[in-house]
Write an enzyme that holds these catalytic residues in place. Structure first.
Site, PDB file in Angstrom:
ATOM      1  N   GLY A 173     -14.852 -22.644  -8.581  1.00 34.75           N
ATOM      2  CA  GLY A 173     -14.663 -21.878  -7.681  1.00 34.75           C
ATOM      3  C   GLY A 173     -13.587 -22.148  -6.681  1.00 34.75           C
ATOM      4  N   GLY A 231     -27.214 -25.770  -0.021  1.00 34.70           N
ATOM      5  CA  GLY A 231     -27.172 -25.799   1.037  1.00 34.70           C
ATOM      6  C   GLY A 231     -26.196 -24.548   0.095  1.00 34.70           C
ATOM      7  CB  SER A 291     -10.912 -30.494   1.918  1.00 31.38           C
ATOM      8  OG  SER A 291     -11.310 -29.011   1.275  1.00 31.38           O
ATOM      9  CG  ASN A 331     -20.048 -20.819   4.541  1.00 30.68           C
ATOM     10  OD1 ASN A 331     -20.361 -19.385   4.862  1.00 30.68           O
ATOM     11  ND2 ASN A 331     -18.835 -20.760   3.916  1.00 30.68           N
ATOM     12  CE  LYS A 334     -21.704 -25.035   2.440  1.00 36.02           C
ATOM     13  NZ  LYS A 334     -21.560 -23.844   1.478  1.00 36.02           N
TER      14      LYS A 334
END
Length: 406
Positions: A214, A120, A13, A77, A56
């Site tokens: 994104g 989500g 991540s 979130n 979520k």
């Protein structure tokens, strides 16, 4: 732990690096199985969390209060611990997706939009599209009435948003849809940020469509979350700054060019100056074949070499923040173009033909260089993001660093 990202399987991540750049606080990845979720949310000592799939909606019952935005969307979130110890649920994906569309210059008013996936983040995407004036909005799922088998019934769609994980690292060689089935598209937006250019976005790029990945959304929602965590405003300009910085840091530098043009040498200089790892696809081929490349050509032919080269490229291209030196003929196979471009800035190194050595280069020894160059030059130019002359190694490395602002 004060702040972190909550999910079931987080993998690699970018969020910790983004939050460090935003506010400098400690931010950790928190992987929890579904059966561990209740205990963590009830007894954890965190001050703030971001929440990703598949939790979520699952976190909502543990939030004493929901903001209007979270309640309206039906998805959380971002969680903030209040002064009385209770949890507040908010949705900053809204801020992130709205930023993604604005920064791409998307024109949405009255446009028909398709959302791939019903997970989500999909309700958030729908809410933003509605607020920005989109026309008909349709969810596409695997088993719903509007699905991938009958996609042609929505061939008039003008906007496409991928809210599924299809195409995300490490399974980067797939796409949720073939854009040829949607001939009227004007904009394609993929919430995936790793790789930077999914197969979906590469196809959108070929068609010249408005598009975005994104990463900007991730940074913008992180800014909105950090403001909630710290109860302080962060300048809007930081989103653009951090997004650009993350792009520079995470994109590979992939070098292409004629055999002997200096890709490995320049690559080594770049890796040393930037503190990156150098990956040489020819070296990976030698490792896989168990013999030098000229011996592989003599023993099994060029096709065997190209097959190993493609696998080596796919392996190297999935990484982030490396320097990749490739073989001179890598551009001649169309199946190599996507793994070359998915996570890399592709740099064409030019060098005068009379300075190119031939030793140990089977194709260069069997085909006149002028003929080889005439065939390959259009391919180098078509696949490259940047062209740099390699008249001297140090100058070429400096030029790449300067022009990419590394």
């Amino acid at each position: 732990m004060e702040y972190g990202l909550l999910g079931e399987k987080l993998g690699h991540s970018f969020s910790p690096a983004i939050h460090r750049k935003l506010a400098g606080y400690d931010y950790q990845l928190v992987e929890k199985k579904p059966e561990e979720l209740a205990d963590f949310l009830t007894h954890g000592t965190f001050q703030g969390l971001n929440v990703t799939i598949p939790y979520k909606k699952a976190v909502i019952p543990f939030c004493r209060t929901l903001t209007d935005q979270a309640r309206r969307i039906g998805s959380v979130n971002t969680i903030v611990r209040q002064k009385d110890g209770t949890l507040l649920g908010h949705n900053t994906d809204y801020d992130g997706f709205a930023y993604m569309l604005r920064s791409a210059g998307a024109e949405l008013r009255g446009k028909k939009a398709l959302i791939l996936g019903t997970g989500g983040v999909s309700p958030t995407v729908k809410t933003v599209l509605e607020d920005l004036g989109a026309g008909e909005i349709v969810f596409i799922s695997r088993s719903g009435p509007d699905n991938y088998e009958n996609l042609e019934r929505h061939a008039d769609a003008q906007i496409l948003v991928n809210a599924t994980p299809v195409g995300m690292y490490p399974n980067t060689e797939v796409s949720p849809v073939d854009l040829n089935r949607l001939p009227n598209l004007e904009g394609v937006f993929d919430l995936i940020y790793n790789p930077a250019r999914t197969r979906l976005l590469l196809q959108a790029e070929e068609r010249g469509l408005c598009r975005a990945n994104g990463l900007g959304m991730l940074v913008a929602q992180a800014k909105a979350a950090a403001e909630r965590f710290l109860d302080t405003a962060i300048p809007d300009g930081r989103v653009e700054e951090i997004t650009a910085q993350m792009e520079r840091e995470t994109r590979n530098l992939l070098l292409i060019g004629m055999p002997g043009c200096g890709k490995t040498t320049v690559g080594r200089a770049l890796a040393q100056r930037l503190g990156r790892t150098l990956v040489d696809t020819d070296a990976l081929v030698v490792q896989a074949a168990g013999c030098p490349i000229p011996e592989l050509f003599a023993r099994e032919g060029e096709e065997a070499f190209r097959a190993l080269e493609h696998r080596a490229l796919c392996q190297a291209g999935r990484a982030s923040g490396t320097v990749i030196a490739t073989g001179g003929g890598i551009v001649t196979r169309r199946e190599n173009w996507a793994p070359m471009r998915e996570n890399s800035t592709v740099i064409f190194l030019r060098r005068p033909l009379d300075q190119l050595p031939l030793d140990g280069r089977p194709v260069s020894q069997t085909t006149p260089l002028e003929e080889l160059y005439a065939k390959r030059l259009p391919l180098y130019e078509q696949t490259a993001d940047l062209t740099v002359d390699n008249d001297r190694v140090d100058r070429a490395a400096d030029e790449i660093i300067r022009r990419l602002k590394l």
